[in-house]
Design a protein around this motif. Structure first.
Motif, PDB file in Angstrom:
ATOM      1  N   PRO A  34       0.811  -1.226   0.000  1.00  0.00           N
ATOM      2  CA  PRO A  34       0.000   0.000   0.000  1.00  0.00           C
ATOM      3  C   PRO A  34       0.847   1.280   0.000  1.00  0.00           C
ATOM      4  CG  PRO A  34      -0.846  -1.571   1.608  1.00  0.00           C
ATOM      5  CD  PRO A  34       0.410  -2.155   1.057  1.00  0.00           C
ATOM      6  N   LEU A  35       1.979   1.239   0.753  1.00  0.00           N
ATOM      7  CA  LEU A  35       2.809   2.441   0.833  1.00  0.00           C
ATOM      8  C   LEU A  35       3.308   2.865  -0.557  1.00  0.00           C
ATOM      9  CD1 LEU A  35       5.190   3.517   3.503  1.00  0.00           C
ATOM     10  CD2 LEU A  35       6.228   3.252   1.252  1.00  0.00           C
ATOM     11  N   VAL A  63      12.547   6.183   2.045  1.00  0.00           N
ATOM     12  CA  VAL A  63      13.486   6.547   3.114  1.00  0.00           C
ATOM     13  C   VAL A  63      13.250   5.646   4.328  1.00  0.00           C
ATOM     14  CG1 VAL A  63      13.800   8.965   2.429  1.00  0.00           C
ATOM     15  CG2 VAL A  63      11.916   8.351   3.953  1.00  0.00           C
ATOM     16  N   LYS A  64      14.202   5.697   5.246  1.00  0.00           N
ATOM     17  CA  LYS A  64      14.129   4.869   6.458  1.00  0.00           C
ATOM     18  C   LYS A  64      12.791   5.063   7.187  1.00  0.00           C
ATOM     19  CE  LYS A  64      16.545   2.652   9.884  1.00  0.00           C
ATOM     20  NZ  LYS A  64      17.342   1.425   9.747  1.00  0.00           N
ATOM     21  N   SER A  69       7.491   3.650   9.593  1.00  0.00           N
ATOM     22  CA  SER A  69       6.046   3.868   9.697  1.00  0.00           C
ATOM     23  C   SER A  69       5.286   2.591   9.334  1.00  0.00           C
ATOM     24  CB  SER A  69       5.608   5.038   8.825  1.00  0.00           C
ATOM     25  OG  SER A  69       5.788   4.689   7.474  1.00  0.00           O
ATOM     26  N   ALA A  70       5.944   1.696   8.600  1.00  0.00           N
ATOM     27  CA  ALA A  70       5.280   0.455   8.198  1.00  0.00           C
ATOM     28  C   ALA A  70       5.574  -0.683   9.184  1.00  0.00           C
ATOM     29  CB  ALA A  70       5.742   0.055   6.803  1.00  0.00           C
ATOM     30  N   TYR A  71       6.211  -0.346  10.312  1.00  0.00           N
ATOM     31  CA  TYR A  71       6.621  -1.352  11.303  1.00  0.00           C
ATOM     32  C   TYR A  71       5.463  -2.228  11.749  1.00  0.00           C
ATOM     33  CZ  TYR A  71       8.387  -3.113  15.774  1.00  0.00           C
ATOM     34  OH  TYR A  71       8.766  -3.902  16.823  1.00  0.00           O
ATOM     35  N   VAL A  98      12.150  -3.688  10.477  1.00  0.00           N
ATOM     36  CA  VAL A  98      12.159  -5.134  10.243  1.00  0.00           C
ATOM     37  C   VAL A  98      12.232  -5.408   8.750  1.00  0.00           C
ATOM     38  CG1 VAL A  98      10.879  -7.284  10.625  1.00  0.00           C
ATOM     39  CG2 VAL A  98      10.707  -5.439  12.279  1.00  0.00           C
ATOM     40  N   VAL A  99      13.071  -6.383   8.372  1.00  0.00           N
ATOM     41  CA  VAL A  99      13.116  -6.808   6.974  1.00  0.00           C
ATOM     42  C   VAL A  99      12.873  -8.315   6.900  1.00  0.00           C
ATOM     43  CG1 VAL A  99      14.611  -4.942   6.159  1.00  0.00           C
ATOM     44  CG2 VAL A  99      15.650  -7.036   7.050  1.00  0.00           C
TER      45      VAL A  99
END
Ligand code: DLL
Length: 434
Positions: A34-35, A63-64, A69-71, A98-99
């Motif tokens: 969505p982002l 950006v980081k 914000s998607a955490y 997190v990746v």
């Protein structure tokens, strides 16, 4: 070369491969994240419109803070049931990102790390001591999988327990060390304290990265350990280690361009700079499944090394990272990175390669002071000699970097050693003084 058919690929063919993979990645993130959909729509960018690599310029940056914000999983482009591993990075502010990796991502990462180790000269005959931290940090497990993929003997010792590391290095016949450069230095010094000269051991190479280091530090590590030291680069958001690495010619790090597109942009205007000019490194992943990143601003400063490499690889090279934009110091208007100060300090006899840049406030002004240890043989109580050395260090910094900076010489072993990434900048500006 581990994969000559890829690493020495014809540039035209590589362009085609990159464009094709880019198109597919953009389409996938638009559909699944969505982002990205919001970003692309807001910028009026149509993911289907990309015809060639030149069109990348129109794609919005990541950006980081987008990852924050998607955490924790908001940037994942696949369902969680397809994610077999996560890693995380704490970053300088402490807020975690997190990746994730699919089984396919782990496969490709292992290949890329085998490629990285092979470019440092490693083969199945090597015994590799993995002294990067294991855990949420990507260093340990990243090198581990690459080492196994190469068929080398892998020692998953992780960071820390330094004396035992030396014991293992000696007893297990280690031939290649993987560690941060600052930890490699600590290992070398600890060995000497234990009466072990690493130069007499079978160790012959090191793959060092995860933090900025200077050319002089390479020289010191190569002498101390009797090895060839290779610079390896990567970041969690893009993969972990395995994004770029030096080959034996040690003249820039070959970017694994079959998996990542590199751009160097002006951090102010965000426009691409010509090859050879410094700017912020930006990566787009073109094979990642779980968490592809599009035009990710790394905050790392480097430049493309112009020309081709004698090793035969066709992948472009980036120069060693000068530093991170977050760590850049502005001393009376001049921009300096800690690694440039390191380059000067490590060329001065009488001082040890252990230093920290300490930031404090003096009234409303920022004050920068470099703390550097004198060498172990220096008579620290001889005031005159100390003053002379201090003046000398100041003078060397002033002539090399054109800045006048306060220098404080400190006693041997008084600067904290690191078992992972060294802390080069200590910011005490919020604490009202040094
Ligand atoms: O440090 C991945 C890695 C592990 C690379 C082991 C090499 C070896 P992060 O913790 O996400 O990932 O930190 C990434 O570290 O943006 C750079 O600022 C810095 N960095 C990594 N490699 C180098 C290098 C790993 N060779 C951040 N030279 C990056 C300078 C490096 N800085």
């Amino acid at each position: 070369m581990f994969q000559p058919e890829l690493e020495a690929m014809d540039r035209e063919r590589l362009d085609e491969l990159q464009s094709e993979r880019l198109r597919e990645t953009l389409r996938r993130v638009y559909l699944n994240v969505p982002l990205y959909r919001t970003k692309f729509d807001e910028a009026g960018f149509d993911a289907e419109s990309v015809r060639s690599l030149a069109d990348l310029r129109h794609v919005p940056f990541t950006v980081k803070d987008d990852l924050r914000s998607a955490y924790p999983y908001g940037m994942f482009a696949v369902p969680m049931r397809d994610v077999v591993r996560v890693h995380a990075s704490s970053g300088t502010t402490g807020q975690i990102t997190v990746v994730g990796y699919t089984a396919g991502d782990i496969e490709r990462w292992s290949d890329l790390m085998a490629r990285t180790l092979a470019s440092a000269g490693a083969t199945a005959d090597d015994i590799i001591q993995v002294a990067y931290g294991y855990g949420l940090f990507t260093g340990g497990l990243g090198v581990h999988y690459g080492s196994e993929r190469l068929g080398a003997t892998t020692i998953p010792i992780s960071g820390g327990n330094t004396r035992r590391q030396i014991q293992v290095m000696q007893d297990f016949g280690v031939t290649l060390l993987a560690a941060t450069p600052s930890y490699a230095l600590l290992l070398g010094e600890t060995a000497l304290e234990m009466g072990v000269d690493v130069r007499d051991l079978p160790l012959r190479a090191g793959v060092f990265g995860a933090e900025p280091w200077s050319e002089n530090m390479r020289v010191q590590l190569e002498e101390l350990l009797g090895i060839s030291a290779i610079d390896i680069y990567g970041l969690s958001e893009v993969l972990g280690p395995g994004v770029a690495a030096e080959c034996a010619s040690k003249h820039g790090l070959h970017v694994n361009e079959d998996h990542f597109i590199i751009e160097i942009v002006d951090p102010e205007t965000l426009l691409p700079v010509p090859d050879g000019e410094y700017g912020e490194v930006v990566f787009t992943t073109i094979t990642k499944e779980a968490i592809p990143v599009i035009r990710y601003r790394t905050r790392d400063i480097s430049r493309i090394v112009p020309g081709t490499c004698t090793c035969g690889r066709t992948f472009r090279r980036m120069e060693r990272i000068s530093g991170r934009t977050d760590d850049m110091l502005i001393v009376r208007g001049v921009n300096v990175f800690p690694s440039q100060i390191e380059q000067v300090l490590t060329g001065i006899p009488g001082v040890a390669p252990h230093y920290q840049v300490v930031l404090t406030k003096r009234g409303v002004m920022d004050h920068v002071e470099v703390h550097v240890e004198v060498g172990p043989d220096f008579a620290f109580d001889e005031i005159k000699a100390l003053e002379r050395l201090q003046r000398h260090v100041r003078g060397e910094i002033a002539s090399a970097l054109a800045i006048s900076i306060d220098v404080k010489l400190v006693e041997p072993k008084s600067i904290q050693r690191s078992e992972g990434k060294a802390k080069r900048v200590v910011d005490l500006r919020d604490e009202g003084g040094a």
